[in-house]
Design a protein around this motif. Structure first.
Motif, short mmCIF file in Angstrom:
data_model
loop_
_atom_site.label_atom_id
_atom_site.label_comp_id
_atom_site.label_asym_id
_atom_site.label_seq_id
_atom_site.Cartn_x
_atom_site.Cartn_y
_atom_site.Cartn_z
N UNK A 84 0.83 -1.21 0.00
CA UNK A 84 0.00 0.00 0.00
C UNK A 84 0.87 1.26 0.00
N UNK A 85 0.50 2.18 -0.86
CA UNK A 85 1.22 3.45 -0.91
C UNK A 85 2.50 3.44 -1.73
N UNK A 86 2.94 2.27 -2.15
CA UNK A 86 4.16 2.20 -2.95
C UNK A 86 3.87 2.74 -4.35
N UNK A 87 4.80 3.48 -4.90
CA UNK A 87 4.65 3.99 -6.26
C UNK A 87 4.52 2.82 -7.23
N UNK A 88 3.67 2.99 -8.23
CA UNK A 88 3.44 1.91 -9.19
C UNK A 88 4.72 1.45 -9.85
#
Length: 134
Positions: A84-88
């Motif tokens: 969650x929240x990690x850059x694509x």
């Protein structure tokens, strides 16, 4: 680049040479982030339309493949949920650096014969080598 791939799939402008294994996951990640669960419903028609626009027929032996698409989307959804929240781009880089980055990753779950059957191309077919839990 991820958005470029997804939008190119959607509007059928992505050059066929750019529709790679990595691009499939890039499009899935972007669509999952922007369309959520609707991606599971929409991706088949997007891929079929894209294939037709690039001259690839959707038949029992070519083009759209339901089992591969569904398995890949389920994996992509789980992969993103675990980050969650990690850059694509970072999540995609991690996936592509893992064993799932190999285009043959599904052969750990499905035999070649079963995965590339007309039945698996047209509809979801359960794996025959080990459970697919995504």
């Amino acid at each position: 680049a991820i958005e470029h791939i997804a939008r190119g799939l959607i509007d059928r402008t992505l050059p066929k040479s750019e529709w790679t294994h990595a691009a499939h996951f890039a499009a899935a990640f972007w669509l999952l982030q922007h369309r959520g669960e609707a991606t599971l419903r929409d991706m088949p028609s997007l891929i079929r339309a894209y294939n037709e626009s690039t001259g690839v027929a959707n038949t029992d032996t070519s083009g759209y493949h339901e089992t591969i698409t569904v398995a890949s989307l389920r994996l992509a959804r789980a992969w993103l949920a675990e980050r969650p929240g990690m850059a694509l781009h970072a999540a995609l880089a991690q996936l592509l650096a893992s064993s799932y980055g190999r285009s043959d990753w599904l052969l750990g779950y499905w035999s070649r014969e079963r995965l590339f059957s007309a039945a698996a191309r047209g509809a979801w077919v359960d794996p025959d080598l080990q459970a697919f839990t995504y």
